[in-house]
Write a protein that holds these residues in place. Structure first.
Motif, PDB file in Angstrom:
ATOM      1  N   ILE A  15     -10.982 -66.636 -67.310  1.00 27.30           N
ATOM      2  CA  ILE A  15     -10.398 -67.543 -66.318  1.00 27.30           C
ATOM      3  C   ILE A  15     -10.897 -68.947 -66.605  1.00 27.30           C
ATOM      4  CG2 ILE A  15     -10.330 -68.162 -63.884  1.00 27.30           C
ATOM      5  CD1 ILE A  15     -10.678 -65.243 -63.215  1.00 27.30           C
ATOM      6  N   SER A  16      -9.985 -69.874 -66.738  1.00 24.74           N
ATOM      7  CA  SER A  16     -10.349 -71.274 -66.910  1.00 24.74           C
ATOM      8  C   SER A  16     -10.412 -71.918 -65.530  1.00 24.74           C
ATOM      9  CB  SER A  16      -9.313 -71.995 -67.786  1.00 24.74           C
ATOM     10  OG  SER A  16      -9.557 -73.377 -67.766  1.00 24.74           O
ATOM     11  N   PHE A  17     -11.620 -72.244 -65.085  1.00 25.05           N
ATOM     12  CA  PHE A  17     -11.762 -72.853 -63.763  1.00 25.05           C
ATOM     13  C   PHE A  17     -11.140 -74.235 -63.717  1.00 25.05           C
ATOM     14  CE2 PHE A  17     -15.118 -69.625 -63.328  1.00 25.05           C
ATOM     15  CZ  PHE A  17     -14.706 -69.064 -62.126  1.00 25.05           C
ATOM     16  N   ASP A  18     -11.145 -74.940 -64.839  1.00 20.86           N
ATOM     17  CA  ASP A  18     -10.498 -76.257 -64.866  1.00 20.86           C
ATOM     18  C   ASP A  18      -9.014 -76.139 -64.566  1.00 20.86           C
ATOM     19  OD1 ASP A  18     -12.762 -77.733 -65.358  1.00 20.86           O
ATOM     20  OD2 ASP A  18     -12.529 -77.706 -67.537  1.00 20.86           O
ATOM     21  N   LYS A  19      -8.374 -75.122 -65.124  1.00 19.52           N
ATOM     22  CA  LYS A  19      -6.946 -74.928 -64.865  1.00 19.52           C
ATOM     23  C   LYS A  19      -6.709 -74.346 -63.473  1.00 19.52           C
ATOM     24  CE  LYS A  19      -5.514 -74.436 -69.658  1.00 19.52           C
ATOM     25  NZ  LYS A  19      -4.985 -73.539 -70.682  1.00 19.52           N
ATOM     26  N   ALA A  20      -7.564 -73.439 -63.043  1.00 22.20           N
ATOM     27  CA  ALA A  20      -7.370 -72.784 -61.750  1.00 22.20           C
ATOM     28  C   ALA A  20      -7.628 -73.732 -60.584  1.00 22.20           C
ATOM     29  CB  ALA A  20      -8.285 -71.570 -61.646  1.00 22.20           C
ATOM     30  N   LEU A  21      -8.656 -74.569 -60.700  1.00 22.96           N
ATOM     31  CA  LEU A  21      -9.009 -75.456 -59.598  1.00 22.96           C
ATOM     32  C   LEU A  21      -8.374 -76.829 -59.719  1.00 22.96           C
ATOM     33  CD1 LEU A  21     -12.797 -74.580 -59.325  1.00 22.96           C
ATOM     34  CD2 LEU A  21     -10.886 -73.631 -58.015  1.00 22.96           C
ATOM     35  N   GLY A  22      -8.026 -77.217 -60.937  1.00 20.42           N
ATOM     36  CA  GLY A  22      -7.403 -78.523 -61.145  1.00 20.42           C
ATOM     37  C   GLY A  22      -8.321 -79.666 -60.752  1.00 20.42           C
ATOM     38  N   ILE A  23      -7.749 -80.660 -60.157  1.00 19.60           N
ATOM     39  CA  ILE A  23      -8.494 -81.859 -59.790  1.00 19.60           C
ATOM     40  C   ILE A  23      -9.280 -81.664 -58.491  1.00 19.60           C
ATOM     41  CG2 ILE A  23      -6.674 -82.986 -58.463  1.00 19.60           C
ATOM     42  CD1 ILE A  23      -8.800 -84.713 -61.128  1.00 19.60           C
ATOM     43  N   ALA A  24      -8.979 -80.599 -57.747  1.00 16.71           N
ATOM     44  CA  ALA A  24      -9.622 -80.365 -56.448  1.00 16.71           C
ATOM     45  C   ALA A  24     -11.134 -80.235 -56.558  1.00 16.71           C
ATOM     46  CB  ALA A  24      -9.042 -79.114 -55.798  1.00 16.71           C
ATOM     47  N   GLY A  60      -8.169 -67.529 -53.153  1.00 17.24           N
ATOM     48  CA  GLY A  60      -6.982 -67.102 -53.898  1.00 17.24           C
ATOM     49  C   GLY A  60      -7.338 -66.477 -55.234  1.00 17.24           C
ATOM     50  N   LEU A  61      -8.334 -67.045 -55.922  1.00 18.47           N
ATOM     51  CA  LEU A  61      -8.793 -66.464 -57.192  1.00 18.47           C
ATOM     52  C   LEU A  61      -9.400 -65.086 -56.964  1.00 18.47           C
ATOM     53  CD1 LEU A  61     -10.424 -69.520 -59.008  1.00 18.47           C
ATOM     54  CD2 LEU A  61      -8.401 -68.250 -59.727  1.00 18.47           C
ATOM     55  N   ARG A  62     -10.215 -64.961 -55.914  1.00 15.78           N
ATOM     56  CA  ARG A  62     -10.830 -63.671 -55.622  1.00 15.78           C
ATOM     57  C   ARG A  62      -9.773 -62.628 -55.304  1.00 15.78           C
ATOM     58  NH1 ARG A  62     -13.523 -63.758 -50.527  1.00 15.78           N
ATOM     59  NH2 ARG A  62     -14.309 -65.749 -51.240  1.00 15.78           N
ATOM     60  N   LEU A  63      -8.749 -63.024 -54.557  1.00 14.99           N
ATOM     61  CA  LEU A  63      -7.645 -62.111 -54.232  1.00 14.99           C
ATOM     62  C   LEU A  63      -6.891 -61.689 -55.489  1.00 14.99           C
ATOM     63  CD1 LEU A  63      -6.025 -60.737 -51.966  1.00 14.99           C
ATOM     64  CD2 LEU A  63      -4.599 -62.773 -51.916  1.00 14.99           C
ATOM     65  N   ALA A  64      -6.702 -62.637 -56.409  1.00 20.67           N
ATOM     66  CA  ALA A  64      -6.011 -62.313 -57.665  1.00 20.67           C
ATOM     67  C   ALA A  64      -6.832 -61.352 -58.523  1.00 20.67           C
ATOM     68  CB  ALA A  64      -5.719 -63.587 -58.445  1.00 20.67           C
ATOM     69  N   ILE A  65      -8.147 -61.496 -58.503  1.00 20.33           N
ATOM     70  CA  ILE A  65      -9.009 -60.627 -59.318  1.00 20.33           C
ATOM     71  C   ILE A  65      -9.143 -59.234 -58.696  1.00 20.33           C
ATOM     72  CG2 ILE A  65     -11.367 -60.290 -60.130  1.00 20.33           C
ATOM     73  CD1 ILE A  65     -11.520 -63.384 -60.422  1.00 20.33           C
ATOM     74  N   LYS A  66      -9.410 -59.193 -57.381  1.00 21.23           N
ATOM     75  CA  LYS A  66      -9.627 -57.908 -56.719  1.00 21.23           C
ATOM     76  C   LYS A  66      -8.334 -57.143 -56.485  1.00 21.23           C
ATOM     77  CE  LYS A  66     -12.734 -57.642 -53.436  1.00 21.23           C
ATOM     78  NZ  LYS A  66     -13.462 -57.928 -52.194  1.00 21.23           N
ATOM     79  N   GLY A  67      -7.305 -57.835 -56.160  1.00 20.88           N
ATOM     80  CA  GLY A  67      -6.030 -57.150 -55.942  1.00 20.88           C
ATOM     81  C   GLY A  67      -5.580 -57.136 -54.511  1.00 20.88           C
ATOM     82  N   SER A  68      -6.425 -56.977 -53.557  1.00 18.54           N
ATOM     83  CA  SER A  68      -5.976 -57.008 -52.154  1.00 18.54           C
ATOM     84  C   SER A  68      -7.109 -57.151 -51.194  1.00 18.54           C
ATOM     85  CB  SER A  68      -5.188 -55.758 -51.791  1.00 18.54           C
ATOM     86  OG  SER A  68      -5.946 -54.592 -51.945  1.00 18.54           O
TER      87      SER A  68
END
Length: 131
Positions: A3-12, A123-131
Motif C-alpha cells: 500500500i502506498s500511503f502517499d497515494k492512499a492519503l494524498g495531500i491530506a 477506509g483503508l482499514r475497511l479495505a484491508i479487513k473486508g468488513s
C-alpha cells in the motif's frame, strides 16, 4: 501487494503538519507579545499546501549513493504579518486578541484535518479487513 500511503492519503497527510507548524508560529507570537521589536509571523496555508503538493508529485528515489538526497519540506510560506494596529512605541507588531482568535481558528481546522485523516485510515482499514 504493498500500500502506498502517499497515494492512499494524498495531500491530506500534510495538512496536519502544516496546521501544527502554524500553531507554533501563532503561539510564539502570543508569547512574545511584550518583547520589544518582535515582529509577528504567520504562515500562508495555501502556499504551504502548494509546496507540499509539488514535493509530493516530484518525490524521487535515490538509486545510487552518489545521488543527491531529496527531502520534502512541508512548511514554507512563513512571513511577517502586516500590522493592523499603530506602533505602540516599542516596535512590536503582535495584536494579542487577533492572535488568540487565529489560534482558536487554527485549532479547529487542525482538529477537522485530524478527523478527515482518521476517516481515510478507517477506509483503508475497511479495505484491508473486508468488513
Amino acid at each position: 501487494m504493498t500500500i502506498s500511503f502517499d497515494k492512499a492519503l494524498g495531500i491530506a497527510q500534510h495538512t496536519v503538519g502544516i496546521r501544527a507548524q502554524r500553531a507554533e508560529l501563532i503561539a510564539s507570537n502570543i508569547v512574545n507579545a511584550d518583547t520589544p521589536h518582535y515582529k509577528a509571523r504567520d504562515m500562508d496555508f495555501a502556499t504551504a499546501m502548494r509546496n507540499a503538493e509539488s514535493n509530493l508529485s516530484s518525490s524521487m528515489a535515490r538509486t545510487h549513493d552518489k545521488h543527491f538526497k531529496v527531502t520534502s519540506s512541508v512548511g514554507d510560506g512563513v512571513a511577517y504579518r502586516i500590522p493592523n494596529q499603530p506602533d505602540t512605541g516599542d516596535g512590536n507588531t503582535v495584536d494579542v486578541q487577533m492572535e488568540r482568535n487565529l489560534y482558536m481558528k487554527n485549532a479547529l481546522e487542525y482538529q477537522s484535518s485530524l478527523q478527515f485523516l482518521g476517516g481515510k485510515f478507517k477506509g483503508l482499514r475497511l479495505a484491508i479487513k473486508g468488513s
